[in-house]
Every structure is written in C-alpha cells, then in structure tokens.
Design a protein around this motif. Structure first.
Motif, short mmCIF file in Angstrom:
data_model
loop_
_atom_site.label_atom_id
_atom_site.label_comp_id
_atom_site.label_asym_id
_atom_site.label_seq_id
_atom_site.Cartn_x
_atom_site.Cartn_y
_atom_site.Cartn_z
N ALA A 1 0.81 -1.22 0.00
CA ALA A 1 0.00 0.00 0.00
C ALA A 1 0.84 1.26 0.00
N LEU A 2 2.07 1.20 0.50
CA LEU A 2 2.94 2.37 0.53
C LEU A 2 4.17 2.17 -0.34
N GLY A 3 4.08 1.26 -1.31
CA GLY A 3 5.23 0.97 -2.15
C GLY A 3 5.06 1.49 -3.57
N PHE A 4 6.13 1.34 -4.33
CA PHE A 4 6.09 1.64 -5.76
C PHE A 4 6.43 0.36 -6.50
N THR A 5 5.54 -0.04 -7.42
CA THR A 5 5.73 -1.26 -8.17
C THR A 5 5.45 -0.98 -9.64
N ARG A 6 6.44 -1.19 -10.49
CA ARG A 6 6.25 -0.95 -11.93
C ARG A 6 5.41 -2.05 -12.56
N ARG A 7 5.64 -3.30 -12.16
CA ARG A 7 4.88 -4.42 -12.72
C ARG A 7 4.85 -5.54 -11.68
N GLU A 8 3.92 -6.48 -11.84
CA GLU A 8 3.83 -7.61 -10.94
C GLU A 8 3.54 -8.86 -11.77
N ASN A 9 3.47 -10.01 -11.07
CA ASN A 9 3.20 -11.29 -11.73
C ASN A 9 4.32 -11.65 -12.72
N PHE A 10 5.57 -11.66 -12.22
CA PHE A 10 6.69 -11.97 -13.10
C PHE A 10 7.86 -12.52 -12.29
N ARG A 11 8.79 -13.12 -13.01
CA ARG A 11 10.12 -13.46 -12.52
C ARG A 11 11.13 -12.73 -13.39
N ARG A 12 12.17 -12.20 -12.76
CA ARG A 12 13.16 -11.43 -13.52
C ARG A 12 14.55 -11.95 -13.21
N TYR A 13 15.31 -12.20 -14.28
CA TYR A 13 16.71 -12.62 -14.18
C TYR A 13 17.56 -11.54 -14.83
N ASN A 14 18.62 -11.12 -14.15
CA ASN A 14 19.40 -9.97 -14.65
C ASN A 14 20.90 -10.18 -14.42
N GLU B 1 18.27 -8.54 -19.42
CA GLU B 1 17.06 -8.57 -18.59
C GLU B 1 16.11 -9.59 -19.19
N LEU B 2 15.86 -10.65 -18.44
CA LEU B 2 14.95 -11.70 -18.88
C LEU B 2 13.79 -11.76 -17.90
N VAL B 3 12.57 -11.53 -18.41
CA VAL B 3 11.36 -11.52 -17.59
C VAL B 3 10.43 -12.61 -18.08
N THR B 4 9.97 -13.45 -17.16
CA THR B 4 8.99 -14.49 -17.49
C THR B 4 7.76 -14.31 -16.62
N ASP B 5 6.66 -14.93 -17.02
CA ASP B 5 5.52 -14.99 -16.11
C ASP B 5 5.77 -16.10 -15.10
N LEU B 6 4.82 -16.34 -14.21
CA LEU B 6 5.04 -17.32 -13.15
C LEU B 6 4.92 -18.76 -13.65
N SER B 7 4.60 -18.91 -14.95
CA SER B 7 4.65 -20.23 -15.59
C SER B 7 5.91 -20.40 -16.41
N ASN B 8 6.85 -19.44 -16.23
CA ASN B 8 8.16 -19.47 -16.88
C ASN B 8 8.10 -19.28 -18.38
N ARG B 9 7.05 -18.64 -18.88
CA ARG B 9 7.00 -18.27 -20.29
C ARG B 9 7.62 -16.87 -20.44
N THR B 10 8.48 -16.71 -21.42
CA THR B 10 9.19 -15.44 -21.60
C THR B 10 8.21 -14.33 -21.96
N VAL B 11 8.32 -13.22 -21.24
CA VAL B 11 7.51 -12.04 -21.50
C VAL B 11 8.39 -10.94 -22.12
N THR B 12 9.57 -10.72 -21.54
CA THR B 12 10.50 -9.71 -22.05
C THR B 12 11.91 -10.29 -22.04
N ARG B 13 12.63 -10.06 -23.12
CA ARG B 13 14.05 -10.40 -23.17
C ARG B 13 14.77 -9.22 -23.84
#
Length: 762
Positions: free
Chosen positions: A519-532, A557-569
């Motif tokens: 509630a007091l945070g800043f979040t650009r996106r959620e529902n992901f895993r990020r490898y960097n 920067e490799l971003v997947t959803d929580l099912s490990n499907r690539t969203v951003t590379r």
C-alpha cells in the motif's frame, strides 16, 4: 502513451496576481557579488608537520580545541593563531588520471573545535588561480563542471554511514547522506543529497588558490559519543585537468564514499549538542485560480505550521511536524512514457527527505515503502494535506532505526488516512546487516480494511575479497495482506554484485506475485520473474595522451511470467564507450529486444493499441556523444533508431548547457520521437528550458519551462529562494499552466505562494 508528471509534486505551485514582469526583471538582473572573492594578498603560510598513521595504514587528523578566549571568525581567511597549531592533512594522491601518484596541486586540511562546533580550514593551492572554475552558487546543484572540495564524515566510526559535504570556489554548499547500496560505482555507495544540514562556509580566492573556512555545529550531526574517533576523508577536483585526488582511499575500488577506508579524526572530547531542540515554524500564503477546472475566481489562503527536532541521544533524532505545507517544492520534470509501465518520480518534500536513508529497503531491488504514496489519495491521485506526523531516525547501538507516523486530512469526499512505517537494521561484521520493514495504511472512516506490508532483507558484504575487492550478496522477502483473500501477494529475490575496477559483475533474481501490491510501495509491474546478469570491462590505456578508459559489456534482462514463459528479453550491450581525459565521451550501444504482450498496450491514448498476445522482436541502435560540463557550452546528443514493436522508431535527445558567466546557467533539453507502426504513425515532442540566476550562495532564482506534445500543456514555474542564514529561508513560487489549442494558449491554472521558515536552536 502518457505524459508523466507526478500528481503529488507536479501539481502547480504558483499563482495569479503576482507581477510576472518583476520575475523577468530579476531573471536578467546582474548578480549580487558572491562571497567567494579574489583577494590580492597571500594567505598566511601555516606551518606543516607530519601526521600520524595508524598500524592499519589509516591516517589520523587530530582536531585542536580552541582556547577559552579564542574564536573563529568565519571569513575564509585562516588567520587565527589556532590554525597554525593544527597539523594538516595533506599529501593527497590521485585517483585519476594517474592512480596513486601525488596530486599536482597541494591541498591542506586542518581541524579545530569547541564544545559546540567543528571547524575545518582548507587551503587548495593552485598554480593557475586565474583558471579556477566556480560557476555554480545555488545550494546542492551538481558540480560536474566546477572545481570542488568534498569531504565525508562518519561520526559512528562504523564504516558504513556518514555525511557528505562539498564546496566550490564560489561558495556553493552541497551536502547529503551516505546511502549504502544507492550507487553504481565501486563499493555500491551513493549520496542522498536530499538532506539539508545546518552548517556554514566562507570561501576566499587569492594568489595561491582558494581557501575555505567551514563551521559544522555538532547538533547538526548524529554521532556516537563513545566512539574513540570519527571517520573522515577528503577529495579535491581540479576540473581543468579532470583530476581527482584523495587523502585516503585513492584506489579505484575505494573512493570517498567507502568509509571503511577513510582516515580518522581524533581529539574530539567534551563536545555537546546543547539542549538538542530545534523549533522551525513557518507561515505561507497562497493565491490561486484554475479556470481550466471550473474555478475562474481567485482563491486566497494562508496557513501556519511548525517542525520540531529533538536529539533524544547524540545518535537518535525525533521530528514532529504540524500542519505541514510543501508550497516551496520544485516541480517535477516531465516525461513522455512510451513503455507499458508507470514512471517513478523522486521525493522532493523536506519532511520525508530528512533521514530518508534509514528507511531504505533492499536498495535497487524492490520498493515496498515509497514516501510519495503518503499524502496522495489512492483513488484520485490528488494530494491530501498532512495534519501532523512524527518521525524517529538514527542509531541505537548496533541497530539503525526509522519510525514514522503520519495523519492526512479529510479533503472533500475523500477521508483522511493514518500511515505507519517501521524500519530496523541490525549491523554486523564490517558491511553486513539483517533488516525488517513494516508499513500500515488505514482509512479513518469506512469499511476498507487496513493494509499491511511486512518485509525482511539482508546484506553480506566485504571490501576485502581477494585483498581489496568489493563483494556483496543481498536478498529480500516481502508480504502484503490481500483484501481479496486470494493470497499470491509475496515478493522475494537475491542479488550478487562484484562492483570493482576494472571488472564489474552482477547477477540478480526476483519474483513478484500477481497480488503483490504494498500500500505504501512503488511497483512498476507484478506477476513476473526477472533474471538480470551483467558483466562490464573498463580497461584504461596506460599513459595514453587523450584516452582515459573504455567500457564494454552486456546487460541481460529476462522476464517471465510465473509459468516461466518469456515475457521480455532485452540485451543492453555496450559495444563501445570511450572516456577522454578532457571529460568528453562517446558511446555506441545495441538493444535486441523480445516482447510478448500480456495485455493490451495503449501506446497512443484513444488512438493506437497493440493487442494482447502479440509477440515482437526488434533491435534498436543507440549513439551518444557528450562534451565535458566544464566548457561554457556543453552538448549532449543521443540518437537511437531501429525497429520497434510492429514498426520503427527514431529518437533524438539533445541537451545544451550554457554558462555565460558565473552564477547564470541555461539548460535546454529536447526529445523528439517518430514512431511508425503497422497500427499507425505518430510523433512526440518534449521540451524543457531551465534558467538559473544565482546571485550569490544565498539567493537564487530558477525558471523552469516545460512543454510536451502529448498533453499539449505548457508549464512554467519560477522559484526564488533566499537563505537568510542556514536554516532560515524565504521562498516565492509562481506556477502557470496553459493548454495549447491549435497554437492558442488557454490558462488551465496559476498560483503564487510565499513561504517563510525560521529555525531556532535551543
């Protein structure tokens, strides 16, 4: 696509009825003579004696106590007899360009004190005093184009915290708090320049260079009264040579901010913070009009409030604010957002900036506490006034502590809220800690449940890996309650860092679940895993006449959803970056990218939408060239081109800085985008002009003009600040926003505010 400027601080702080021509007159008015003046006479030749060196190689500067009838007249001349009794810190060594070699210009630093103040006397000898660079005079402005003297103080002698100060030959004062994890250089330290301490300085120029007399009241600092010494270090910049030299920590893996390699300040005894109470009342008046929002009539308002500061112990400070007002706050810079995610705007309100480093959590990874969420209505994104608030920051033994309790006011249909933040860190070893964070956001009226966030983080760090290398391993875990009761509201991650010269390496992982929403945070996106993972190599050609160093390396920067499907590379590859001894640099980077849209992406509001499920592969090429900021005209150019989602994009950014005379600076920035997609074509423009007229280190007038083609809004803020003396300020702020309707400007809103604040120390 949206033009982003924060609803909290970009909301106009200006007014009507204020004589605009008066502002323009002041803008071009000749500057008042600054305190840093050229003195024809030579400064006194003070005696030099050897300085002590501890067994671990740390140099020792011994502070000399003033006699009962002695005093320091703060004028920049080291002519009091006590300066001659003090043994100076000298023999600075270069960090750049010739690492480990003696500095080409001698520097001497002496320390004296009385019960309530620490004084530093500095002589910056210069063989060409007519070439000193000191354009900036406004407090806390960057000194990337000026000569400067900087120092850091660690009053706890813990090697991980402290205060930063800097001065230039024109008397500019800059300060901040050491921010572990806030920097990208060796050691991972940065500076949080939001802190404004009450201290004073006078500078004089002469035929031998420039001299500095510095007064720092002990009540301005938190310190451990039982520490056997304070950590202290000094750094000097000779800008025309692009030379950096330090008293301690000259190796490139160390530097000014790594206090574990600082020298020692000894001799301080029987020092006092006095009663330890500061009372800072303020009065503010506003006149506003908003015809664009259906308020054509002018509205007058005024208010009073106060801040109270009390040192419970030398290391622990309490702050209470009543009826807080932020009329003097600078407007946010605008951005044209061509991404799918929100942009983060920095905190600029003084109450939240004071002691903010004590609330940092897992730096550069997640942000479960972001103070700009306080005083911002969650439904409307409109500001809400703060009725009162309290804060406690500092150190208790081996613990760092930050506590905050804030109450906001009822605003029309929106009810006030209560906010609680608790942050603790337990320090151990040289640079490691284990920490905890708790936040609460609660509406005072209504059925909405309280929202809680709980987090833990740790850091295991050393600066002695393989002898003198930096190595760090950090991690975090955050949970917030989920009003829907569906769970999946956690975030966690780890990061490994090897921030050294010549090699820098990083590897990190984080996961944010689909209902993670502090509630007091800043979040650009959620529902992901990020490898960097990232690796950079920065070689330095030996004895090259004009090249200082190169930089090469990939950042993935490799971003997947929580099912490990690539969203951003996305690869950010520095194919070539070259820094010259002159301060100029050029770079060429390439950005191969893959994106799979998890939801519709409205890249141009109400006109162009990229549909959910589409996959895109594109590559962008970036060219950058920048000249040294010390030049009276400094230029920065970035040109990026290549494919972009379903089409192509060209982007040109231009940054021009003019310094026609001391104290007057003009910064012109422009960004132009041309996007040609299968779904449609469009262009964007963003323009900003900032005029800084700094009459002396105490009086400055800043005019900030911005326009973007997305919102079609033209904004102007004019901000006059007069520091009557440190801690006592007068502000006049005028803001005017217009809407561009086919080359006709229509006023949206305008406001003028005047604020006076005064600090009395008991």
């Amino acid at each position: 696509m949206k033009c982003c400027h924060s609803p909290c601080c970009s909301t106009p702080l200006a007014a009507i009825g204020f004589p605009v021509l008066c502002w323009l007159f002041f803008l071009f008015l000749g500057g008042v003579q600054a305190q840093a003046q050229v003195q024809p006479q030579l400064q006194p030749q003070l005696q030099q004696r050897s300085i002590e060196i501890e067994e671990d190689g740390r140099r020792v500067l011994t502070a000399i106590r003033l006699g009962e009838i002695e005093s320091i007249r703060l004028d920049g001349n080291l002519d009091e007899p006590v300066w001659d009794r003090a043994v100076p810190a000298t023999n600075f060594l270069q960090r750049d360009p010739l690492n480990g070699q003696p500095a080409t210009e001698r520097t001497e630093v002496r320390a004296v004190f009385d019960q309530h103040r620490l004084y530093l006397g500095v002589i910056c000898y210069d063989s060409e005093p007519d070439k000193l660079l000191g354009n900036q005079m406004q407090r806390d402005q960057p000194l990337s184009g000026d000569d400067r003297f900087m120092w850091t103080i660690d009053p706890y002698l813990d090697g991980r915290s402290g205060y930063f100060f800097e001065v230039n030959p024109s008397g500019l004062m800059g300060d901040g708090l050491l921010d572990p994890g806030g920097g990208r250089g060796p050691g991972g330290f940065g500076i949080n320049k939001s802190w404004d301490g009450i201290w004073n300085v006078r500078v004089q120029r002469s035929e031998i260079g420039w001299t500095i007399e510095i007064e720092i009241p002990f009540r301005t600092l938190n310190f451990d009264e039982n520490a056997p010494a304070w950590g202290i270090n000094f750094q000097r910049t000779v800008r025309r040579k692009n030379e950096e030299s330090l008293w301690m920590g000259f190796p490139r893996n160390q530097g000014l901010f790594r206090m574990s390699n600082a020298g020692l300040l000894e001799g301080l005894s029987e020092i006092s913070q006095g009663f330890g109470l500061d009372f800072k009342p303020y009065i503010v008046g506003n006149l506003s009009q908003a015809p664009g929002d259906g308020m054509p009539s002018a509205v007058r308002s005024g208010d009073v409030g106060a801040d109270f500061f009390y040192n419970l112990t030398p290391g622990l400070r309490a702050n209470f604010t009543l009826n807080t007002d932020f009329a003097e706050t600078e407007v946010d810079d605008r951005f044209v957002n061509l991404t799918r995610f929100p942009l983060r705007f920095p905190e600029k309100r003084d109450f939240f900036l004071e002691g903010s480093t004590f609330f940092n959590f897992a730096p550069n990874q997640v942000e479960p506490f972001f103070s700009r969420r306080i005083g911002l209505n969650e439904e409307s994104d409109l500001p809400q006034a703060i009725d009162f608030g309290g804060k406690l920051t500092g150190q208790i033994g081996a613990f760092d502590l930050g506590f905050m309790q804030i109450r906001t006011a009822n605003e029309g249909e929106f009810t006030g809220e209560d906010f609680t933040v608790l942050r603790t860190r337990r320090r151990f070893f040289q640079k490691s800690y284990l920490g905890m964070l708790y936040t609460r956001r609660a509406a005072r009226i209504g059925p909405e449940p309280d929202r809680h966030t709980l987090g833990m983080d740790f850091a295991l760090a050393t600066s002695q890996f393989r002898g003198s290398q930096n190595l760090e391993f950090t991690g975090f875990y955050v949970w917030n309650n989920n009003p829907l009761g569906t769970g999946k509201s956690k975030a966690y991650g780890v990061r490994f860092q090897y921030p050294n010269d010549v090699w820098r390496a990083r590897a990190s992982f984080r996961e944010l679940q689909e209902n993670y929403d502090p509630a007091l945070g800043f979040t650009r996106r959620e529902n992901f895993r990020r490898y960097n993972p990232a690796l950079f190599y920065s070689p330095r050609p030996k004895d090259h006449p004009w090249i200082r160093r190169f930089n090469f390396g990939p950042n993935l920067e490799l971003v997947t959803d929580l099912s490990n499907r690539t969203v951003t590379r996305r690869f950010d590859v520095a194919l070539f970056q070259m820094f010259l001894h002159s301060g100029d640099n050029i770079a060429f980077r390439i950005h191969p990218t893959y994106e799979r849209l998890e939801e519709d992406f409205e890249i141009l509001e109400d006109e162009i939408t990229l549909p959910e499920g589409n996959q895109y592969r594109f590559t962008r090429y970036e060219f950058e060239a920048r000249t040294a900021q010390r030049r009276w005209v400094a230029v920065g150019v970035e040109y990026t081109l290549g494919s972009f989602f379903s089409g192509n994009r060209r982007e040109i950014s231009l940054d021009l800085n003019f310094r026609p005379r001391k104290g007057f600076l003009v910064n012109l920035e422009g960004e132009w985008n041309r996007i040609e997609l299968a779904e449609g074509n469009f262009s964007t423009r963003l323009l900003q002009a900032v005029f800084r007229n700094q009459f002396n280190p105490w009086i400055s007038l800043v005019n900030n003009i911005q326009f973007d083609s997305v919102s079609r809004e033209l904004g102007w803020q004019s901000r006059l600040r007069w520091i009557v003396r440190p801690g006592n300020d007068i502000f006049f702020v005028y803001t005017h926003n217009w809407l561009d309707e086919q080359f006709q400007l229509t006023t949206l809103d305008r406001r003028v505010a005047a604020k006076v604040s005064y600090t009395h120390r008991f």
